[in-house]
Structure formats: structure tokens, C-alpha cells
Design a protein around this motif. Structure first.
Motif: not given
Length: 61
Positions: A52, A55-56
Motif C-alpha cells: 500500500a 502504491h501510494s
């Protein structure tokens, strides 16, 4: 600041994360799901959070 890259992106081949102990409150069903997948649920939790995070960073740049 754009030249600065977090240590986890500098050299992934030699990357060894520094572990830090934290206390966190999570929903019971989330913990049950992670634990139901067997031993190593904390490692899987870390992998999910790292994915996450990466991806951020992709969406910001």
C-alpha cells in the motif's frame, strides 16, 4: 527534496529493514483474517502495508 529517496527505494537488493515495535489497534475481524491464514501473519501484515505504501508513492509521483 525531489532528489531525496527513502531508504527503502535506494537499493532494494541490499535493503534490510529496521524493525520497530509498535502498538496498534485493529478491527478484530481483520486480525482474525490475518491469523486464519496461518503462522507469519505479522509478516503478511507488513507486506500488505508495504505494498500500500509503495502504491501510494507511485500515485504521488
Amino acid at each position: 527534496m525531489k532528489e531525496f529517496k527513502p531508504s527503502h527505494l535506494r537499493n532494494m537488493a541490499n535493503y534490510k529493514p529496521i524493525k520497530k515495535t509498535v502498538n496498534v489497534r485493529l478491527d478484530a475481524d481483520v486480525i482474525e483474517w490475518l491469523q486464519s491464514t496461518g503462522k507469519g501473519y505479522q509478516t503478511r501484515m507488513n507486506a500488505i502495508l508495504r505494498e500500500a505504501m509503495l502504491h501510494s508513492e507511485e500515485t504521488v509521483n
